[in-house]
Each structure stands twice: as C-alpha cells, then as structure tokens.
Write an enzyme that holds these catalytic residues in place. Structure first.
Site, PDB file in Angstrom:
ATOM      1  N   LYS A 149       0.855  -1.197   0.000  1.00 23.37           N
ATOM      2  CA  LYS A 149       0.000   0.000   0.000  1.00 23.37           C
ATOM      3  C   LYS A 149       0.889   1.244   0.000  1.00 23.37           C
ATOM      4  O   LYS A 149       1.875   1.298   0.747  1.00 23.37           O
ATOM      5  CB  LYS A 149      -0.899  -0.024   1.245  1.00 23.37           C
ATOM      6  N   SER A 199      -9.818   2.035   2.652  1.00 24.53           N
ATOM      7  CA  SER A 199      -8.890   2.739   1.790  1.00 24.53           C
ATOM      8  C   SER A 199      -7.865   1.831   1.099  1.00 24.53           C
ATOM      9  O   SER A 199      -7.244   2.263   0.137  1.00 24.53           O
ATOM     10  CB  SER A 199      -8.141   3.786   2.610  1.00 24.53           C
ATOM     11  N   SER A 238     -10.242  -0.183   6.913  1.00 25.46           N
ATOM     12  CA  SER A 238      -9.610  -0.055   5.593  1.00 25.46           C
ATOM     13  C   SER A 238      -8.903  -1.300   5.075  1.00 25.46           C
ATOM     14  O   SER A 238      -8.449  -1.317   3.933  1.00 25.46           O
ATOM     15  CB  SER A 238      -8.621   1.113   5.596  1.00 25.46           C
TER      16      SER A 238
END
Ligand SMILES: [Mg+2]
Ligand SMILES: [Zn+2]
Lengths: 484, 493, 102
Positions: B77, B157, B181
């Site tokens: 990420k 997210s 997330s």
C-alpha cells in the site's frame, strides 16, 4: 521595601508572573536520538523525527524525565507520577510537525514554592504553578537571504522545562531575584546550564498593575526575554504603560508583546483577536508517562544539596552569618570551593579568606572561581600555617600575594622568604627592651596615662622584627615590661 | 500462470524448485502490465527493484538458507514509506516524495525475503471507503455484477491492495486499517484480510492518518497466507511508543486448531435495521458453519455499537488534522508559492490535499477548537471508552465475535457520492473494533445474487489473532470460496 | 440543497476560521459546500449527546499501557543530506521559506 508606581490617581502595585523556559541538559533530544548539543553546523543534529518526515514517531528520553523530576524537587514541588503529553497545534516556520509536543493538562511537576531573598534581607516565598516538559522549536534566520527566511532544525525537539510561577512578584527586583534563584537551582542540579545569553534559559513575563487591595487586572505577556536585566527593565516599562493607559481612562487589552531593548519600549506582537487557538489534545503517538514512586524516591535520595539547604548547613556547621552563607552558596562552584577550604578548619576564617582576599583577586583579574590561580587546597594550607602559628595573619597576606603570582604552596613561600614567625620569648624580649630604652620619653607618657601608646610600641616591635614576631607573645611581654 | 497460487503454495514450490522467484515475479509483472491500466491498482510498479529482489531470492533459495518469504511477490500500500521508492499516500501533496527510509513493517517483509512488485493505490491519506479519493484516480473492483459491466469500487482505503490480490496481480499485499480499511475492501474484493490488535505491528514509517487507530495488516487469498504475512509484519519496535513488546506467536500453526468448545458471540446490535437479507443470510450461514465445527453460539450485546461511527468521525479527523499539519511544502512534497509563509502554507495545502482530506482536516480542527473540544472530542473519547468496555465485557462470555464485514456488497462508483455521511456508513461494522483496538479478520463467505462477494468478520480479544486465524480457517474450509472475479490474470481483456 | 441541509449548515464565518486555523486556502465557491457538508457531519455526530458520559474516563489510545523510555544516547542525526534531500527549496544547508517578518 514596597515598589509602587505613583500616578496622578495614586499608587499602583505591579503584579508579575514568570514563565521560564529552561533547556534540559541531556545528550540527546526529548523524542529523538539526535544530539542536543548547542552550536553545530546547520541541520546536522536533526533526525527525520525532528524534521517531521511522514511516519516518524516520538520516543521519550528517560534522562529528560529524570531532569524534570530533579528540578521539581529543587522547586519543592509535587511530582506527578502520572503525566501526559499533548499536542499544541500551530503553523510556524521552525515548527516542522505543525505542533509542539508539550504537557498541557497533566504536567510532570505540580505546585511548589521557592524562597527569594532581596537586597534588604527580606525573604519572600514565590509559588510555583507547575513545571512541564516540551520540545524546543528550530531556528529561523532572517538575514541570510534577501527574500527568504532560512530554517535550521538543530534545536528542533531539544527538551525544555517550562517553569510557571504564580503571580506572586510585586517588583522588578523580586522578578530578578526569582530568576537568579531559578538559575541557581537548575545549575546546582545540573538540569540546565542557565545560560540566558545562549538562550538555554528564557523568560516570558506576565505583567499587570492594580490599586492596592484590588483584584487582578488584565495582564500582558512579554515574550522571550533573554537577560535578567532586560526582564527587570521590561517590567518597569510595561507597568508604567499600564498605569498611563488606566489613568487616561483607557483599558488594557490582553495581548502578547515584544520588548524592544533598543527603543526601551514594548509593542504588540499578537492581539487577543488573532490569539492562537492551539487545539491542545493528548498526543496519540505517546502513552501516559508513568514514573514509579521508588524511582522518584531514588532520584530524591541521590539529589544534590540545594542552595537553601546548603546555606542553612553553612550557618550551622561553619558558624557563618546568613549573609556570608548566601554569598557563598550563590554559585555551586564557589560553595564547593569554600567547603574544600573550610573542611576541618575555622569556617569563619575560611569564609573571610574566600570572600575577601580571593574574591578581590578574582574580581581584579576578571576570573571565575573555576580559573582561580589559587586552589582551595593551597588556601587551606595557608590557614593551617596560621593555625599552627608558623605565620601570623599579616604575613599570611604577603604569602597569599606570592601564591597568586607564583602558584607556589604557602609552606614553600614561607621557607623561601624566611617568614616563619618568631616565638622565641628571649629574642622578642631583647627587642622589646631595646625599643623601650630608645623611647624612654614615650614610656613616661604611657605610664602617666596615655594608653594609646601601647599600639605604638607593638608597631615598633613588629617593624623591628619584620612582622614575623608572634603578636600574642609580643603583647604579653610588652605588658609585663610596661607594668613594672 | 503462476499468479493463481497461494503464498503457502509458492513458498513450497520455490523450495521444491518447481519454479524460480524470477519466473514467479515475471508472471506477476506480466499480469500487472496487462491489467493495471484498467484496474489502476498500482500507483507505482517497481519492476526493476522486483526483478533484482527476485534474483537475490533465487540465490538465497539455491544456498538453502532462505527465510520464509523469500521470492514471494507482494504489493505494498502506498502509505508505507519505502526507501528510495516514491511514496505518495495517493496525494498531490507528497508529489515526488522519496523517503530516505523504510517502514518497519516493509523492512520486516524485506528481511524475510519478500519481493515488492510496487505501491498500491488507496484513498488519499487512507481517508475513504471506496478508493475514490485518490489523486491517481479510482481503482476498479475486478468483480462485476452478473451481466453488468458497471465500474464497482474495491472498497477503501486499501482498495488497490485488495484489487491487486483479487485480480491475481500480487500474491499478497499490505494494507492499513484505521476504521476498516483492510477488512471492508477485503470483503468487497472477495479476499481475506487481518487488522491486528493495535500495537501489534509497528506504525513507524507508515504515513499517519489517525495515530490511535492506525494498524498495518496483511491481505491475501487465504487465512493461512494472511497468517504467514502477519508473522513477518508483526513484532515489537522500539521506535514506536505504542508498539507492544510481546512475543509473536506462530500464527500459521493456529490454522489447524480445533474449535471444539469455543464460544462465539453474535452481537445483536449488528443486526442494523435495513441490513439486506443477503447479508443476514450469509451471517446465518457463518453461524451454522461454526456450530458444525463444534462452537457454542452465544447471543451477546455490544450496546454502544451504534455510536461507533459518530465517535470515529470525531476522533479520526481530530488526530488527522494534527497529523497532516506537517505537510506544509517546506521540507518535502508539493509546494505552491505565496507572498508570505502563511500564504505558502494555505496555497500548498489547499491545492495539495483533495476534497475529502480537506473536509476531514476542517472537521478535526473544528472539534478540537476552543469552545468545542469538550462537546465533541472529549465526549467522543468517553464514548470510545464505553465501546471498549462493551468488547471487554463480551470477551468475558465469549472467545470471538462473528459479524458481517460490510452492510452491502461492493457499490458502483457513482453511488453514495453526494453525501459524506452516507459514504461513512460503509464502515459501520468495522469501526467499533478499531475504536476498541481489538483484532479483526475479514474473509469471503459467499456471493450475493448479483455474483458479488460478501464478507464475514471475526473480532477477537486483544493479541489473540490466533483464535481469529483458527476460526477463519475453519470457516474458509466450510465456505470453499473458489470464485474468481471477472477481471484477473487468467483472462484476456 | 434541502431545507434540512440548510438548517444544519455551518456559519460560513466558522468555516473560514477553521480553514485559517488549518492553513487551508478554501476558494470562495467551496465555502458553502464545506459549510453544508461539515454541518451535516456535525449534526450527525451529535447523536453522542444521547449518552450520559459524566462518569466515564476518556480513552486516549491503547489502554493499560505506559510510555516506554529510551536511554539518553545519541543514536540519530548527522544525516543532513537525507533531511534536506526532498526540500522544494533550500539555501545552502537550510530549508528556505518566504521571508518571515516578526
Ligand atoms: Mg508559555
Ligand atoms: Zn513553553
């Protein structure tokens, strides 16, 4: 001694509270492993934590916590076993995180009290509100480039102790005495070097005025003053400004002001309207700071003796006056020097030699006690020579002068110069007889009641013996001869 | 294609010399080349770095002294700072930012031999539930509704990481979870993810959103794969004051644990009104599987559940408003000039941050500002305590909780866009555990009528990720979720 | 905008003040949108007022843990290039910003 400002409507009292920022003595910074050393090349003592890079996190330095606790003891204050760090949020060029990590709601040190002593001997207690730990900011340099401000983050994150007083001071003199006392305490404890010129100790001053007996009126905060003299000046100027405004029917706005040393005035830095809203909240990167009672006790047990306690001990142990003791404890190095001289000797004599002969030499040469040309051991040895009657007090002064010049030990000087005092009564007796014979007229006058001439005879004997005669023996023998 | 396998298979295959790390990595890079233009899952593909790491991995494997993840290609990420590799948080404000350091979690993975394929897309600063708030554009969910090519969101997210794993363009990925997330995008993309206990993984080097909530965690196809990744990611870090000094257990070993006698709590408050019958059905399905596995099912109550979201949307923005103050255009990142320093700040931040980030900064500043602090922030902290106590009370009666992961399946890009509060409701089931700091595991349990994955969530005691892994493995076997999304490495577009 | 949204909307002045505190340039035409969005969120979070929290201790983060302390050793710093390498503007070994007048 009451300090008042006399205006057209009568007398005004000044109310003063101080916030002192004292830089903690530690090797590394409060929340990063970068060096806290002063005066290195720009941006060399900066970690990515201090420069607030993304994802960087604070980890607290144990020594900074201990230093705050030690200082808390110096302020006779409550040590809070549980405290917390908050974020104080504002944007500023030298504040990389956009917040300062500080202790707002739960400081590590709570209420305390110190004594200050004024020139006339008055002793006054000043309340301490709190002491908390916080980060220092970086440095903005405005004169390196025409259109830019340059930022050096070397100081960013260095540990500070903010010591906040109660509004207990009533004159510039008291504020000065308070600052000197705080400085003495932190220097004693080795928690801050107290160096105001280098900025390792700075003061924010809160000033208001009131008519005697009134409630507090609106105060103004004078920011970041870096000498005791300026603090005292600024208070005087600011208090007069308040009085003038009130007496002209005006009101004081609560605001932050700057003291302009050159112009001798204070001026607005931030008015109340654009006062910051710091949005304090607990720093979620840090857990509660919890110190064990046993650790606090250990710090207390290993705490160095503080000025007040030392003064009391000097009075008791060495029979000094409070005034002399205060002079000696004002700086720890002096107190230590004195004790090295006085240990096992006559304390009052030691005090006289240190504050008299030694201070005179240091003053004349502009030296600190640290660079004294005469070591404590040497002065001690000199006192020993006086004590065992090897020399008398007068000769001692001559020996001391030689010590300052040559750095030789007193015994060597006495030997080299043949200054050993004469205690042989036969020798002294012979000199006395000769002198009385040569001054037969004065002997007559003495005997007919002119007592004062006794001093004259002593002087003559000492002169004849080049000051080396034992004054006690001279005295005794002279009395014996004259009474016949 | 070697992209289909699990991490567990890959580890085995590499050691048996069935294929090399280089081959495994090249297959992934090939698939990324084919699919990433469409999916937009990766912001940065680090092809050269990956091939270099794969080569080193093959050498290690040949020497016979290779740590667990040697040669395993992963997606990271883009909230994890990676040394010498651009790190963006999907924000313009970190334009051109190249960290001179490696986050602790990614450093742990590298130490264990992992290969990094690239940095995955996300909601800007991890603020969002649809991966729609990225300066690099939205991520497309590889799943499609039956007979419908509508652009569905992957959740957020960690949407890029979830989409990459689902589309088989990474064997596994890192995510971060502040209010859901990791778990919510895992549910939307039909994969598995773990949000560990707060303090289990170091936050050092991860771009902060809300410090008291942020946790890194693994995302992968299976529970076992997540266990393998978590093993490497977790651990005490003296550089993070909130990291917990506690032994990391053998997570993988928990996969085969018996569930006999385990008490599973069903919190009645998660039966939110308006929950779709499909979600309710899959939840019931999960309960039945666990009963069969020998668990005792216990109805419990988490009375303050309904306040979780409101609490979250005070606390997280408050912390974010302060955490994001450092992005000021002075030391790194995007800068917009101004006539004064204040103007430079305002212009830089006004232009550098996207709308949702600015909305949350404003919200956070508001709730902390003088006169509002007690009414909002302080009150929220107190409610947070009540939520925490709810969980602690529940864990006196049960060992683990079972709930749905999200209130719906993945939604389309153009739904829920107008009203931020509607968008926030996607996190309704994941947020309470974040507030309490307890660990959660999300796994796919089945498909809805439209053919989209639906997820279930397990919530455990602090530092009891093992029970989540044990229960998750059993459910995984029962669910036998072998479906693949419409878009994946095995199909041609 | 519905009537309810209008009712909930924050005062524009508050939005401006909060934007200033946040160091965010907000364009004139965005102010009303933020006012409405924030107003809606704030109204929504006020559901917490239903709870009596007068006797509850606030929760800051990880519970039952205390701050770990590090030793007073210099372990970091001396990395000026790393510190300055990403700077949008630097003068010599300093970060540079528009002149700040005090
Ligand atoms: Mg202050
Ligand atoms: Zn301060």
């Amino acid at each position: 001694m009451n300090y008042v400002i006399v205006g057209s409507t009568g007398s005004w009292e000044v109310v003063i509270g101080l916030e002192v920022h004292a830089q903690v003595i530690s090797k590394a910074k409060l929340f990063s492993g970068a060096s806290a050393h002063f005066g290195s090349e720009p941006n060399t003592q900066v970690s990515l934590v201090d420069a607030a890079f993304p994802g960087m996190l604070p980890v607290i330095n144990r020594e900074c916590v201990d230093q705050a606790i030690r200082t808390g003891f110096g302020l006779n204050a409550q040590i809070n076993l549980v405290s917390r760090f908050d974020r104080k949020n504002y944007f500023y060029a030298d504040l990389p995180q956009g917040y300062q990590i500080s202790q707002f709601t739960h400081p590590i040190v709570g209420k305390g009290e110190i004594e200050i002593e004024l020139d006339d001997g008055t002793v006054k207690k000043i309340g301490i509100t709190r002491l908390h730990l916080e980060q220092d900011a970086g440095k903005s340099i405005h004169d390196l480039a025409p259109k830019e401000t340059c930022i050096d983050l070397n100081r960013s994150g260095v540990a500070l102790m903010e010591i906040v007083s109660e509004p207990d001071m009533r004159s510039p003199e008291e504020a000065g005495a308070y600052l000197r006392k705080i400085r003495a305490i932190v220097r004693y404890l080795g928690t801050c070097d107290g160096n105001m010129e280098e900025g390792s100790m700075r003061a924010d001053v809160n000033v208001s005025v009131r008519k005697p007996g009134e409630k507090y009126r609106t105060r103004c905060e004078l920011k970041n003053i870096n000498s005791i003299r300026y603090v005292m000046q600024a208070i005087e100027i600011e208090a007069k400004r308040h009085v003038e405004i009130y007496e002209n029917g005006g009101e004081i706005d609560q605001e932050t002001r700057l003291f302009d040393v050159v112009k001798g005035e204070t001026r607005t830095m931030r008015s109340k309207e654009d006062a910051h809203d710091y949005r304090y909240f607990p720093d979620p990167d840090l857990l509660p700071l919890i110190v064990e009672q046993s650790h606090v006790d250990h710090l207390n047990a290993t705490l160095i003796e503080l000025p007040d306690a030392k003064r009391n001990r000097f009075q008791n142990e060495y029979g000094l006056s409070r005034y002399d003791a205060n002079v000696l404890v004002a700086e720890k190095d002096i107190a230590d020097f004195f004790e090295n001289v006085a240990k096992g000797r006559d304390g009052r004599l030691a005090s006289n030699w240190v504050t008299g002969e030694l201070f005179a030499v240091l003053n004349k040469k502009g030296l600190s006690i640290h660079d004294s040309p005469v070591k404590a051991e040497a002065i001690g040895a000199l006192l020993d020579l006086i004590g065992d009657k090897t020399i008398n007090g007068k000769i001692a002064k001559e020996v001391f002068e030689d010590m300052v010049e040559t750095g030789d030990m007193p015994a060597d000087i006495v030997k080299r110069k043949g200054l050993r005092q004469v205690t042989d009564t036969g020798v002294i007796d012979k000199v006395i007889v000769d002198i009385l014979f040569a001054n037969a007229d004065k002997v007559e006058q003495y005997k007919s009641g002119k007592d004062k001439l006794f001093g004259f005879f002593i002087g003559q004997v000492m002169k004849e013996m080049k000051g080396k005669a034992n004054p006690v023996i001279v005295n005794e023998l002279l009395k014996k001869h004259l009474s016949v | 294609m070697l992209t289909e396998m699990t991490i567990a298979n890959a580890i085995e295959g590499l050691r048996q010399k069935e294929f090399s790390a280089d081959e495994l990595t090249r297959d992934h890079l090939k698939a990324i080349n084919l699919l990433n233009n469409r999916l937009n899952a990766y912001i940065t593909v680090t092809e050269k770095v990956a091939l270099g790491q794969a080569k080193a991995a093959d050498e290690k494997l040949a020497s016979g002294d290779a740590p667990m993840l040697t040669g395993v290609p992963l997606a990271i990420k883009d909230l994890f700072c990676t040394k010498d590799i651009p790190t963006t948080a999907a924000s313009r404000i970190l334009e051109n930012f190249i960290p001179p350091y490696e986050s602790t979690v990614t450093a742990n993975l590298l130490k264990d031999g992992a290969v990094f394929l690239g940095k995955t897309n996300l909601d800007e600063f991890a603020m969002g539930s649809g991966n729609l708030n990225s300066v690099f554009g939205a991520v497309e969910n590889p799943w499609k509704r039956k007979g419908d090519d509508a652009f569905l969101v992957p959740g957020g997210s960690s949407g890029g990481s979830a989409a990459a794993v689902a589309a088989r363009i990474a064997l596994g990925a890192t995510g971060t979870d502040t209010g859901g997330s990791i778990r919510q995008p895992a549910a939307y993309c039909g994969i598995t993810g773990i949000k560990p206990t707060y303090g289990r993984c170091s936050r050092w080097g991860i771009i902060a959103f809300a410090s008291s909530l942020d946790q890194a965690g693994p995302m992968a196809k299976t529970v076992e794969d997540c266990a393998i990744l978590l093993q490497s990611m977790a651990g005490f870090d003296p550089k993070d004051s909130t990291s917990v000094d506690r032994e990391v257990p053998e997570y993988r070993a928990a996969c085969n644990r018996s569930l006999k006698g385990l008490r599973v709590g069903i919190p009645k408050e998660y039966c939110a009104s308006g929950m779709s019958s499909e979600i309710e059905a899959i939840w019931q399905q999960g309960i039945d599987w666990l009963k069969e596995a020998g668990c005792e099912i216990v109805d419990i109550s988490l009375p303050h559940t309904k306040y979780g979201l409101a609490t979250y949307y005070i606390i997280a923005p408050a912390e974010a408003s302060s955490n994001l103050a450092r992005y000021d255009g002075v030391r790194y990142g995007h800068r917009v000039s101004g006539n004064s320093l204040d103007e430079l700040y305002a212009n830089t931040r006004g232009e550098g941050f996207g709308v949702e980030v600015k909305r949350r900064i404003l919200m956070g500043t508001y709730v902390l500002s003088s006169g509002y602090y007690d009414a909002y922030y302080l009150r929220a902290q107190k409610v947070r305590k009540l939520i925490y106590q709810d969980f602690m009370n529940a864990y006196e009666k049960v060992d683990v909780l079972l709930t749905p992961t999200a209130p719906s399946a993945a939604f389309a890009k153009d739904e829920h866009q107008d009203d931020p509060v509607q968008m926030y409701l996607n996190d309704i089931f994941t947020v309470p555990a974040s507030m309490a700091g307890v660990p959660g595991l999300a796994l796919p349990a089945g498909l809805n009528k439209q053919g989209l994955p639906l997820g279930l969530q397990l919530l455990g005691r602090p530092f009891d990720e093992e029970t989540l892994i044990a229960v998750g493995s059993a459910m995984e076997k029962a669910a036998n979720f072998t479906y693949k999304p419409a878009i994946h490495s095995g199909v041609s577009l | 905008m519905t009537d309810k949204q209008k009712d909930d909307a924050l005062d524009i002045k508050i939005v401006q003040r909060v934007a200033k505190l946040s160091a965010l340039a907000v364009k004139e035409n965005e102010l009303a949108i933020y006012a409405q969005d924030l107003g809606g969120i704030i109204h929504w979070v006020e559901q917490l007022n239903e709870l009596d929290v007068s006797t509850v201790e606030p929760m800051v983060g990880a519970e039952n843990a205390k701050l770990r302390m590090r030793e007073d050793k210099v372990t970091d710093g001396n990395c000026r290039e790393a510190v300055l390498s990403n700077a949008p503007e630097r003068i010599a070994d300093f970060y540079a910003v528009p002149k700040v007048v005090e």
